[in-house]
Scaffold this motif. Structure first.
Motif, PDB file in Angstrom:
ATOM      1  N   LEU A  79       0.791  -1.260  -0.005  1.00 47.78           N
ATOM      2  CA  LEU A  79      -0.101   0.055   0.063  1.00 47.78           C
ATOM      3  C   LEU A  79       0.855   1.179   0.138  1.00 47.78           C
ATOM      4  O   LEU A  79       0.457   2.398  -0.748  1.00 47.78           O
ATOM      5  CB  LEU A  79      -0.816  -0.094   1.303  1.00 47.78           C
ATOM      6  CG  LEU A  79      -1.641   1.250   1.322  1.00 47.78           C
ATOM      7  CD1 LEU A  79      -2.894   1.110   0.228  1.00 47.78           C
ATOM      8  CD2 LEU A  79      -2.601   1.163   2.682  1.00 47.78           C
ATOM      9  N   ILE A  80       2.072   1.170   0.576  1.00 47.35           N
ATOM     10  CA  ILE A  80       2.982   2.447   0.906  1.00 47.35           C
ATOM     11  C   ILE A  80       3.196   3.195  -0.302  1.00 47.35           C
ATOM     12  O   ILE A  80       3.023   4.486  -0.678  1.00 47.35           O
ATOM     13  CB  ILE A  80       4.083   1.869   1.471  1.00 47.35           C
ATOM     14  CG1 ILE A  80       3.668   1.507   2.977  1.00 47.35           C
ATOM     15  CG2 ILE A  80       5.098   3.248   1.634  1.00 47.35           C
ATOM     16  CD1 ILE A  80       4.645   0.737   3.644  1.00 47.35           C
ATOM     17  N   PRO A  81       3.937   2.528  -1.516  1.00 47.19           N
ATOM     18  CA  PRO A  81       4.055   3.350  -2.891  1.00 47.19           C
ATOM     19  C   PRO A  81       2.825   3.835  -3.528  1.00 47.19           C
ATOM     20  O   PRO A  81       2.694   4.738  -4.114  1.00 47.19           O
ATOM     21  CB  PRO A  81       4.860   2.617  -3.525  1.00 47.19           C
ATOM     22  CG  PRO A  81       4.452   0.825  -2.911  1.00 47.19           C
ATOM     23  CD  PRO A  81       4.203   1.253  -1.624  1.00 47.19           C
ATOM     24  N   PHE A  82       1.703   2.973  -3.239  1.00 44.48           N
ATOM     25  CA  PHE A  82       0.471   3.329  -3.736  1.00 44.48           C
ATOM     26  C   PHE A  82       0.025   4.945  -3.265  1.00 44.48           C
ATOM     27  O   PHE A  82      -0.832   5.393  -4.091  1.00 44.48           O
ATOM     28  CB  PHE A  82      -0.472   2.149  -3.611  1.00 44.48           C
ATOM     29  CG  PHE A  82      -1.715   2.534  -4.589  1.00 44.48           C
ATOM     30  CD1 PHE A  82      -1.798   1.991  -5.649  1.00 44.48           C
ATOM     31  CD2 PHE A  82      -3.059   2.868  -3.923  1.00 44.48           C
ATOM     32  CE1 PHE A  82      -3.038   2.213  -6.767  1.00 44.48           C
ATOM     33  CE2 PHE A  82      -4.187   3.230  -4.808  1.00 44.48           C
ATOM     34  CZ  PHE A  82      -4.007   2.732  -6.245  1.00 44.48           C
ATOM     35  N   LEU A  83       0.231   4.848  -2.030  1.00 42.46           N
ATOM     36  CA  LEU A  83      -0.169   6.141  -1.298  1.00 42.46           C
ATOM     37  C   LEU A  83       0.677   7.311  -1.749  1.00 42.46           C
ATOM     38  O   LEU A  83       0.674   8.532  -0.947  1.00 42.46           O
ATOM     39  CB  LEU A  83      -0.384   5.952   0.160  1.00 42.46           C
ATOM     40  CG  LEU A  83      -1.328   4.962   0.891  1.00 42.46           C
ATOM     41  CD1 LEU A  83      -0.988   4.745   2.142  1.00 42.46           C
ATOM     42  CD2 LEU A  83      -2.651   5.255   0.285  1.00 42.46           C
ATOM     43  N   GLY A  84       1.888   6.836  -2.248  1.00 40.76           N
ATOM     44  CA  GLY A  84       2.710   7.952  -2.587  1.00 40.76           C
ATOM     45  C   GLY A  84       3.611   8.143  -1.627  1.00 40.76           C
ATOM     46  O   GLY A  84       4.479   9.457  -1.444  1.00 40.76           O
ATOM     47  N   CYS A  85       3.886   7.355  -0.654  1.00 42.24           N
ATOM     48  CA  CYS A  85       4.525   7.263   0.466  1.00 42.24           C
ATOM     49  C   CYS A  85       6.122   6.952   0.340  1.00 42.24           C
ATOM     50  O   CYS A  85       6.321   5.878  -0.183  1.00 42.24           O
ATOM     51  CB  CYS A  85       3.973   6.921   1.747  1.00 42.24           C
ATOM     52  SG  CYS A  85       2.217   7.575   1.962  1.00 42.24           S
ATOM     53  N   PRO A 307      -8.698   1.972   0.267  1.00 47.67           N
ATOM     54  CA  PRO A 307      -7.723   3.094  -0.442  1.00 47.67           C
ATOM     55  C   PRO A 307      -7.482   2.873  -1.825  1.00 47.67           C
ATOM     56  O   PRO A 307      -7.374   3.805  -2.436  1.00 47.67           O
ATOM     57  CB  PRO A 307      -6.574   2.898   0.451  1.00 47.67           C
ATOM     58  CG  PRO A 307      -6.653   1.812   1.593  1.00 47.67           C
ATOM     59  CD  PRO A 307      -8.040   1.307   1.321  1.00 47.67           C
ATOM     60  N   TYR A 308      -7.404   1.815  -2.344  1.00 44.20           N
ATOM     61  CA  TYR A 308      -7.339   1.502  -3.550  1.00 44.20           C
ATOM     62  C   TYR A 308      -8.410   2.137  -4.511  1.00 44.20           C
ATOM     63  O   TYR A 308      -8.137   2.869  -5.457  1.00 44.20           O
ATOM     64  CB  TYR A 308      -6.971   0.084  -3.970  1.00 44.20           C
ATOM     65  CG  TYR A 308      -5.568  -0.614  -3.531  1.00 44.20           C
ATOM     66  CD1 TYR A 308      -4.268  -0.260  -4.169  1.00 44.20           C
ATOM     67  CD2 TYR A 308      -5.567  -1.255  -2.205  1.00 44.20           C
ATOM     68  CE1 TYR A 308      -3.310  -0.915  -3.660  1.00 44.20           C
ATOM     69  CE2 TYR A 308      -4.391  -1.700  -1.603  1.00 44.20           C
ATOM     70  CZ  TYR A 308      -3.188  -1.551  -2.284  1.00 44.20           C
ATOM     71  OH  TYR A 308      -2.027  -2.052  -1.964  1.00 44.20           O
ATOM     72  N   GLU A 309      -9.715   1.919  -3.930  1.00 47.64           N
ATOM     73  CA  GLU A 309     -10.767   2.194  -4.814  1.00 47.64           C
ATOM     74  C   GLU A 309     -10.770   3.852  -4.800  1.00 47.64           C
ATOM     75  O   GLU A 309     -10.883   4.330  -6.102  1.00 47.64           O
ATOM     76  CB  GLU A 309     -12.032   1.668  -4.174  1.00 47.64           C
ATOM     77  CG  GLU A 309     -12.206   0.357  -4.371  1.00 47.64           C
ATOM     78  CD  GLU A 309     -13.446  -0.415  -3.670  1.00 47.64           C
ATOM     79  OE1 GLU A 309     -14.220   0.474  -3.188  1.00 47.64           O
ATOM     80  OE2 GLU A 309     -13.624  -1.481  -3.726  1.00 47.64           O
TER      81      GLU A 309
END
Length: 505
Positions: A79-85, A307-309
């Motif tokens: 999830l982390i990179p997907f959140l731009g973190c 969060p993905y959606e």
RNA sequence: GGCGGAGUAGCUCAGUUGGUCAGAGCGCACGGCUCAUAUUCGUGAUGUCGGGGGUUCAAAUCCCUCCUCCGCUACCA
């Protein structure tokens, strides 16, 4: 200056949801902000993988426990990179380094006469992993249930206890000297009133399950959640090697937590640390919860936000921005489609995005895709620059005190001023009357836009990367220390594309 | 029950130590511009600042009381 910021480690029993995403993004924003300030920063997150609930969940899925937590932990890591973190380390409580750290911490507490063996009995909920008083329970046809609705059973077991009751005065003394160590202030008050109400010794081991860190020199005790989970923060800094560079550089750190686990961080954790001869955390920030379209989020209602959606629907930076612009950090907030669309359209598309679009397009059409530094500024130009400096001061003040929403408000108030400046100077009219003045105005607005982009970077980093590319610039060369006097002789522009398409209502 | 916080324009909220404090943003209405993502700029309307009482030359701002909501915490049954 150095800056160590952590999320709680997330319990692998759940799939990641908006709450996890919110905490992680908060830390990412603060971490990026402090990097922009020039601080050496360390951003830590990870997963909490022990306990009876996990043991049972793996069993019910007929999976090996370690394999089960490997999979579940990976969900959080993905999830982390997907959140731009951008994190600096990801810690798991099942790692060897963590076992070493927690067992060392345990022994240290034991050596300091902080731990003793006794018996614990009471109503226990496996689902909540908590003991309850009889008065807290409700009778149903299926027996007694906890306030959470979870079933409970009477458990009697031997347990090690931590002498928390001895730390009342020390904690109060520490917090009275450090009133900003728990934020927001209302949470600080709650913690103090809780401590003043008296502290009981804390049960810190269990014999009813095996999936945990073994208590040193025992056969059948594993550490109960708090020593195990909280210790992660120093495990990641190479504890027990307190002479290690990263420990010396980064401890004590800042913990961002949900309001539900504030007490464990603000009472138990500092007590453990002090009892082990270590410094308590520098700061603990407790944030609020999100509702979904005005409704409390719960599994049974089925309105959990994935969060993905939402990021697929609205865009990464749109969501990051909404979460921290819409609601004062620390308060509860409501996640609603209308509010997102309104917020993103008004601030990002119309105010900021359109400013870039209108000016850069104009330069490309009317000034050979470039602007150069003016010989002289007019009074109104100086006003605009001065106003930026004031905005920067307020922004820094607010970011330093975790008031991300206010920092963003400072920026958007200023952007309105810039848009008004553009209208008042009307470069489209100057085009016919005063070409040089037109170019000076275009340069100034471009310069200001770049400065604004830099301070927006912590919140919407990927969009700012795109924005700066229009000017052939990169965030790598810009920061809070050089932005005030940034003023290149020439700025060449590339053809812009709208950064934030409007969201249809 | 105790402690703490909050109740200000349709919505979200600012309002430090009592005297341009009755405001901002969004939304809404009207007008202007046309560079721009139907974007932007300007103007305007609506509020007994939760109710009541009090202190004061002066209170959203202090005191009392009541109502409502929220957080933490305790406890009886």
């Amino acid at each position: 200056m150095t800056y160590f910021i952590t999320t709680p480690i997330y319990y692998v029993n759940d799939a990641p949801h908006i709450g996890h995403a919110y905490t992680t993004i908060a830390c990412d924003i603060l971490s990026r902000y402090n990097k922009l300030k020039g601080d050496k920063t360390f951003f830590l997150t990870g997963t909490d993988e022990h306990g009876q609930k996990v043991e049972k969940a793996a069993l019910s899925k007929k999976k090996d426990t370690q394999n089960f937590v490997d999979e579940m932990s990976q969900n959080f890591r993905d999830l982390i990179p997907f959140l731009g973190c951008q994190i600096d380390d990801f810690i798991r409580t099942t790692e060897e380094r963590h076992k070493i750290a927690t067992q060392f911490l345990w022994n240290k507490l034991k050596d300091n006469d902080q731990i003793y063996l006794s018996n614990y009995e009471g109503w226990y909920s496996i689902r909540d992993e908590a003991f309850y008083l009889e008065s807290e329970l409700t009778k149903t046809e299926n027996g007694l249930i906890a306030p959470s609705g979870a079933p409970v059973e009477w458990v009697k077991e031997q347990s090690y206890f931590f002498k928390l009751s001895q730390w009342e005065d020390k904690l109060l003394e520490y917090y009275e000297k450090n009133p900003d160590s728990i934020l927001p202030r209302s949470r600080y008050n709650e913690v103090l009133s809780f401590i003043r109400g008296g502290l009981k010794d804390l049960s810190i081991s269990r014999t009813t399950f095996k999936w945990g860190v073994q208590v040193p020199d025992t056969e059948n005790h594993v550490m109960y959640v708090w020593i195990d989970a909280l210790c992660n923060y120093i495990t990641a800094l190479n504890y027990p090697n307190t002479d290690h560079d990263s420990f010396k550089t980064f401890w004590p750190g800042i913990h961002v937590v949900g309001k539900d686990i504030l007490r464990f961080h603000a009472v138990y954790w500092p007590a453990f640390l002090m009892a082990a001869g270590l410094e308590p955390p520098k700061q603990i920030f407790a944030h609020g919860w999100w509702t979904n379209e005005g409704q409390k989020i719960s599994k049974s209602v089925g309105n959990i936000i994935n969060p993905y959606e939402i990021i697929d629907t609205y865009g990464l930076d749109q969501i990051r921005f909404f979460l921290f612009r819409e609601v004062p950090f620390g308060n509860d907030g409501d996640f609603s489609k209308d509010a997102i669309a309104q917020r993103v359209n008004a601030d990002l598309s119309n105010n900021y995005g359109n400013l870039i679009q209108r000016i850069s397009s104009f330069i490309i059409k009317n000034s050979d895709s470039a602007v150069s530094k003016p010989q002289n500024y007019k009074e109104i130009d100086h006003q605009l620059l001065k106003s930026f400096d004031e905005t920067l001061v307020n922004y820094i003040k607010n970011m330093n005190s975790f008031q991300i929403d206010k920092a963003l408000k400072n920026i958007f108030d200023y952007l309105s001023e810039v848009n008004a400046y553009v209208d008042s100077q009307a470069p489209w009219s100057l085009k016919k009357t005063d070409d040089q003045r037109m170019k000076d105005v275009l340069y100034l607005v471009t310069l200001i836009t770049i400065k604004i982009s830099v301070i927006l970077y912590p919140v919407i980093p990927s969009s700012i990367d795109k924005a700066l590319k229009i000017y052939n610039l990169s965030i790598d060369n810009l920061n809070l220390n050089n932005i005030e006097h940034f003023s290149p002789d020439l700025i060449n522009l590339n053809i812009p594309k709208p950064l934030f398409p409007r969201i249809d209502l």
